[in-house]
Design a protein around this motif. Sequence first.
Motif, mmCIF file in Angstrom:
data_model
loop_
_atom_site.group_PDB
_atom_site.id
_atom_site.type_symbol
_atom_site.label_atom_id
_atom_site.label_comp_id
_atom_site.label_asym_id
_atom_site.label_seq_id
_atom_site.Cartn_x
_atom_site.Cartn_y
_atom_site.Cartn_z
ATOM 1 N N VAL A 32 57.529 53.333 85.545
ATOM 2 C CA VAL A 32 57.983 52.515 84.600
ATOM 3 C C VAL A 32 57.205 51.030 84.390
ATOM 4 O O VAL A 32 57.025 51.583 83.142
ATOM 5 C CB VAL A 32 59.658 52.011 84.834
ATOM 6 C CG1 VAL A 32 60.341 50.657 83.981
ATOM 7 C CG2 VAL A 32 60.673 52.845 85.160
ATOM 8 N N LEU A 33 56.614 51.010 85.487
ATOM 9 C CA LEU A 33 56.151 49.563 84.972
ATOM 10 C C LEU A 33 54.403 49.959 84.304
ATOM 11 O O LEU A 33 53.864 49.637 83.407
ATOM 12 C CB LEU A 33 55.756 48.475 85.977
ATOM 13 C CG LEU A 33 56.784 47.503 86.768
ATOM 14 C CD1 LEU A 33 56.147 47.436 87.841
ATOM 15 C CD2 LEU A 33 57.244 46.702 86.375
ATOM 16 N N MET A 34 54.304 51.107 84.972
ATOM 17 C CA MET A 34 52.820 51.859 84.539
ATOM 18 C C MET A 34 53.692 52.563 83.287
ATOM 19 O O MET A 34 52.308 52.525 82.150
ATOM 20 C CB MET A 34 52.719 52.516 85.778
ATOM 21 C CG MET A 34 52.278 52.443 87.267
ATOM 22 S SD MET A 34 50.096 51.967 86.981
ATOM 23 C CE MET A 34 49.577 53.631 86.583
ATOM 24 N N GLU A 35 54.088 52.778 82.797
ATOM 25 C CA GLU A 35 54.761 53.672 81.284
ATOM 26 C C GLU A 35 54.942 51.997 80.387
ATOM 27 O O GLU A 35 54.429 52.687 79.452
ATOM 28 C CB GLU A 35 56.077 54.444 81.798
ATOM 29 C CG GLU A 35 55.642 55.976 82.109
ATOM 30 C CD GLU A 35 54.552 56.544 82.073
ATOM 31 O OE1 GLU A 35 54.683 56.450 80.880
ATOM 32 O OE2 GLU A 35 53.997 57.907 82.581
ATOM 33 N N VAL A 36 55.380 51.486 80.852
ATOM 34 C CA VAL A 36 55.268 50.403 79.892
ATOM 35 C C VAL A 36 53.699 48.941 79.572
ATOM 36 O O VAL A 36 54.303 49.059 78.757
ATOM 37 C CB VAL A 36 56.407 49.125 80.731
ATOM 38 C CG1 VAL A 36 57.059 48.784 79.727
ATOM 39 C CG2 VAL A 36 58.039 50.435 80.431
ATOM 40 N N PHE A 37 53.132 49.628 80.572
ATOM 41 C CA PHE A 37 52.558 48.446 80.647
ATOM 42 C C PHE A 37 50.876 48.764 80.818
ATOM 43 O O PHE A 37 50.244 48.169 80.457
ATOM 44 C CB PHE A 37 52.857 46.679 81.674
ATOM 45 C CG PHE A 37 52.942 46.120 81.762
ATOM 46 C CD1 PHE A 37 53.865 45.384 80.903
ATOM 47 C CD2 PHE A 37 54.747 46.426 82.053
ATOM 48 C CE1 PHE A 37 54.716 44.136 80.661
ATOM 49 C CE2 PHE A 37 55.889 45.569 82.048
ATOM 50 C CZ PHE A 37 55.862 44.220 81.317
ATOM 51 N N ARG A 38 50.813 50.372 81.526
ATOM 52 C CA ARG A 38 49.181 50.385 81.216
ATOM 53 C C ARG A 38 49.523 52.143 80.596
ATOM 54 O O ARG A 38 50.870 52.869 80.825
ATOM 55 C CB ARG A 38 48.510 50.531 82.668
ATOM 56 C CG ARG A 38 48.702 49.481 83.288
ATOM 57 C CD ARG A 38 47.306 49.095 82.515
ATOM 58 N NE ARG A 38 47.175 47.790 82.958
ATOM 59 C CZ ARG A 38 47.456 46.635 82.332
ATOM 60 N NH1 ARG A 38 48.009 46.206 81.810
ATOM 61 N NH2 ARG A 38 46.919 45.353 82.731
ATOM 62 N N SER A 39 48.670 52.327 80.116
ATOM 63 C CA SER A 39 48.934 53.720 79.703
ATOM 64 C C SER A 39 47.979 55.058 80.697
ATOM 65 O O SER A 39 46.476 55.440 79.985
ATOM 66 C CB SER A 39 47.803 54.072 78.263
ATOM 67 O OG SER A 39 46.373 53.842 78.194
ATOM 68 N N ILE A 40 48.103 54.858 81.502
ATOM 69 C CA ILE A 40 47.958 56.205 82.429
ATOM 70 C C ILE A 40 49.104 57.462 83.217
ATOM 71 O O ILE A 40 49.534 56.580 83.257
ATOM 72 C CB ILE A 40 47.115 55.079 83.883
ATOM 73 C CG1 ILE A 40 46.730 54.330 83.495
ATOM 74 C CG2 ILE A 40 47.555 55.879 85.304
ATOM 75 C CD1 ILE A 40 46.179 53.111 83.833
ATOM 76 N N PRO A 41 47.852 58.124 83.749
ATOM 77 C CA PRO A 41 49.270 59.850 83.463
ATOM 78 C C PRO A 41 49.678 59.268 84.780
ATOM 79 O O PRO A 41 49.101 59.096 85.968
ATOM 80 C CB PRO A 41 47.539 60.346 83.829
ATOM 81 C CG PRO A 41 47.037 60.245 83.908
ATOM 82 C CD PRO A 41 46.866 58.589 83.301
ATOM 83 N N THR A 42 50.424 58.865 84.876
ATOM 84 C CA THR A 42 51.579 58.321 85.975
ATOM 85 C C THR A 42 51.734 59.222 87.027
ATOM 86 O O THR A 42 51.322 59.193 88.463
ATOM 87 C CB THR A 42 53.433 57.409 85.758
ATOM 88 O OG1 THR A 42 52.847 56.561 84.573
ATOM 89 C CG2 THR A 42 53.887 56.836 86.523
ATOM 90 N N ALA A 43 52.441 60.292 86.151
ATOM 91 C CA ALA A 43 52.120 62.024 87.153
ATOM 92 C C ALA A 43 51.682 61.750 88.224
ATOM 93 O O ALA A 43 51.749 62.518 89.391
ATOM 94 C CB ALA A 43 52.659 62.971 85.898
ATOM 95 N N LYS A 44 50.408 61.981 87.298
ATOM 96 C CA LYS A 44 49.386 62.302 88.853
ATOM 97 C C LYS A 44 48.306 61.799 89.020
ATOM 98 O O LYS A 44 48.583 62.176 90.738
ATOM 99 C CB LYS A 44 47.777 62.334 87.358
ATOM 100 C CG LYS A 44 47.014 62.876 87.678
ATOM 101 C CD LYS A 44 45.615 63.422 86.979
ATOM 102 C CE LYS A 44 43.759 63.498 87.794
ATOM 103 N NZ LYS A 44 42.599 63.670 86.296
ATOM 104 N N LEU A 45 49.525 60.602 88.998
ATOM 105 C CA LEU A 45 48.695 59.025 89.861
ATOM 106 C C LEU A 45 49.832 59.245 91.196
ATOM 107 O O LEU A 45 49.475 59.118 92.689
ATOM 108 C CB LEU A 45 48.912 58.081 89.311
ATOM 109 C CG LEU A 45 48.484 56.267 90.236
ATOM 110 C CD1 LEU A 45 47.088 56.560 90.635
ATOM 111 C CD2 LEU A 45 48.858 55.224 89.359
#
Length: 434
Positions: A32-45
Motif C-alpha cells: 500500500v505504501l509503495m502504491e500510494v507514495f511511489r510509482s514502482i511495480p509492486t508485484a514485480k518487486l
Amino acid sequence: MAIVAICTVVLLFLTLGTGLWIGLSLVTTGAVLMEVFRSIPTAKLLSQQIFNVVSTPELVALPLFILMGEILFHTRLAENLFSGLRVWINRLPGQLLHVNVLACTVFAAVSGSSAATTATVGRITLDELDKRGYDGNVSVGSLAGAGTLGFLIPPSLIMIVYGVIAEESVLKLFAAGILPGLMIAGLFMLYIAGVSLVRPKVTPKSDEKFTLSQKLKGVREFGPVTSLIVFVLGSMYGGFATPTEGAAFGVLGAIIIGVCQRTLTISNFGKAILSATRTSSMVFLILVGAVFFSVSLGFLGLPKFIAVQIAGLELSAFQLIVALVLFYALLGTFLDGISSLLMTLPITLPLVLQAGYDKIWFGVFIIVTIEMAQITPPLGFNLFILKDMTKRTIGQIAMSALPFFLILCLACLLLAAFPSIATFLPSIITTDVK
C-alpha cells in the motif's frame, strides 16, 4: 516523510489488529505504501524479494534445526534431562530449582525456540517441583526466565534470520551467543541460590543423597543429547561443516538417539515432520513479508529520515542503548521475536552501527531485549504458555518472573559496558565457513 511514517504505523496497527497473519500484514503495508507514495511495480518487486529470500543458502539450516528440535521434543528428552540432572545438583543451594535453568539451557541448544523450550521443560519440571514442595513463585519465575534462552543459545533460529537479513556470518553469530547465554544462565542460578539461602522455605528440606552409580546413570540419561550438541557445534566451529551441514548432522543424530532409546516411533516422527513444516512455513512467511516491508521502507527513505531525526537528538551511545531496550521490551509485548526483529532492523541497525557497535554485538543485544519481552505483560509469549500450564493469572506469573526480567536488564547493561562478552568468541574464529 512525517506523513509516510504516520501512515506506516497506522497501516501496521490496522492490519495486525484485524488478526491478519504477521507476514501478510507486512506485505500489505509495504504494498500500500509503495502504491500510494511511489510509482514502482509492486508485484514485480514482491516476486523478486520472495525469490531472493527463499533461495538464500544459509536459510536451508533453518528448517533442519527446527526438525532436529521437533524430533527430540517428541521423544523423552525432557524426562531424561530432569532425571539426569537432579542427581548432580541436589546438594546445591536451591536444589532442583536449578533444573529449570540447566534443562532450558540444554534444550535451547536443540530447539532454538523460546516457546518450545518453556513448554517442553515446564511439562516435566513444574509438576515435579510442586510435588516435592518447592516454592511455586520461584519455580514458575525461573522457568519463565530460563525459557527465553531458546533465542540466544546456539543454534538459534532467530540468529539465522538475523544473519541473513544483516548479511553477517551465521557461524559467528552462533559463537557470539554462547558466552552471553551461559552468563545469563549463571546469573539465574546465582539468584536462585541466593533466594534459597535468604528464604530457606523456598526449597524443602532434603537429605537425599545419590551414589556414584546413580550419578553415572544420570550422565547416561542426558549425555546423548549433550554429545549431539557438542558434535553439531564442534563440526561447525572446527571448519568441518557449514551451519546447513551441521543441521543435517543434528537431524541424523536426533533420529539415532530416538531410535536407540526406543522413544522415536513412526507416529512421533510423522508428528515431528508436520510440526517442523508448520513452524518453518510460518517463519518463512514472516521473513518474506519483513524483507518486502524493509525494501519498501528503503525506497520510501523512511529509515534514513528516522535515523536523521534520532541523530539530531544527539543521544550518547549509552542513552541510545537504554532507549532500544525500552523500545524492544515494549514492542515485544504484542509481537513475536522474529517479527519484532525484522520489522525494526532497517531502522535500528544503522543507528547502532553509527554509535560504534558492530553487527554481531547488536545481534546478541537485540535477542536479549526480545527475551525480556517474552516475560513482559500483557502479551509476553512465555507468560501465556505458563498460564496454560498452571492455574495462575498473567499478572501472577509476571510478578514471579520479575526478578528474572531484571536480570535480563542487567545482562543488557553488561553487554553494553563490555561488548567483548559477545564479540570475543567470534573474533577468534578463523575458519571461512559461513
